[in-house]
Design an enzyme around this catalytic site. Sequence first.
Site, mmCIF file in Angstrom:
data_model
loop_
_atom_site.group_PDB
_atom_site.id
_atom_site.type_symbol
_atom_site.label_atom_id
_atom_site.label_comp_id
_atom_site.label_asym_id
_atom_site.label_seq_id
_atom_site.Cartn_x
_atom_site.Cartn_y
_atom_site.Cartn_z
ATOM 1 N N HIS A 83 0.622 -1.079 -0.186
ATOM 2 C CA HIS A 83 0.001 -0.215 -0.207
ATOM 3 C C HIS A 83 1.465 1.195 0.092
ATOM 4 O O HIS A 83 0.487 2.398 -0.008
ATOM 5 C CB HIS A 83 -1.342 -0.180 0.741
ATOM 6 N N GLU A 112 -6.539 -13.367 4.514
ATOM 7 C CA GLU A 112 -6.659 -12.111 5.343
ATOM 8 C C GLU A 112 -8.294 -11.994 3.743
ATOM 9 O O GLU A 112 -9.501 -11.333 4.487
ATOM 10 C CB GLU A 112 -6.795 -11.084 5.300
ATOM 11 N N ASP A 138 -9.250 -6.799 5.795
ATOM 12 C CA ASP A 138 -9.134 -6.988 5.221
ATOM 13 C C ASP A 138 -10.875 -8.997 5.087
ATOM 14 O O ASP A 138 -11.675 -8.443 4.367
ATOM 15 C CB ASP A 138 -8.370 -7.444 4.354
#
Length: 267
Positions: free
Chosen positions: A49, A154, A180
């Site tokens: 990210h 996740e 997530d």
Amino acid sequence: MWNLNRSRTLDKLRRGETVLSFKSNLSCPRAVEIAALAGFDCVWLCCEHVPNDWLTLERQVLAGRAGGADIMVRVERGSYSDLVKPLELNASGILVPHVISAEEARQIVRHTRFYPLGRRPADGGNSDGCFTMLPFAEYIRFANENRFVMIQVEDSEALAELDEICVVPGIDAVFFGPGDFSQSIGVPGEIGHPEVKQARKLVAAAARRHGKFAATVGGTANLGELWSEGYRFINLAADVVTLAEQCRRVVENAAEVLHEYDPATAG
């Protein structure tokens, strides 16, 4: 002759101790070194990210090691080079996001572990191989024994193959990602939701059942709960969260003082 930097994380986990991690979203080596000097065992950097480049990561790895902490890099899901470059920078381990099948886990091992566990492409000319000064056989042995591969569970789909994922040789730890996961079951952000907490328990139990270490995110408020479920690698804080909370607190406190003393705002 060489400081090969054993993994503090693996050493503690193998002794049955708890590893405390700090996540850094900022591209700042100083922030990493501060967290390390403060006593965190591991600093988690992110390529999934965060727009970090390789030279930035290299500086952060060096800063973490200067402070005595391991560095774990969450990798991009790209080519095998994206998986192994953090290890070649001498990071202590990698975290691979969104693993949903045993076949994915096996491919990750193939790309990130040397023979006999996998077929990781070998170089030895980088920091992890002491820039070719480490004998090749020792390089292979040390990397397989002292660098960790952690995968993230996740997504709800991963639960269908949870045991098969956790049994894959070459995976050291399984990291439950509550954020997530909450999205995957339709309750985004509700990490305290009963289904999220149940999945968290399932992941820890499966990891331990198959000889893997269980990892997740938390805070001091639920640290005991996570520990009792079997989690031994716990990320407790992040630089952006800490900085944002402190900045907000200072501004709010200042506003209260000014409201009391400033004639323009005082009642």
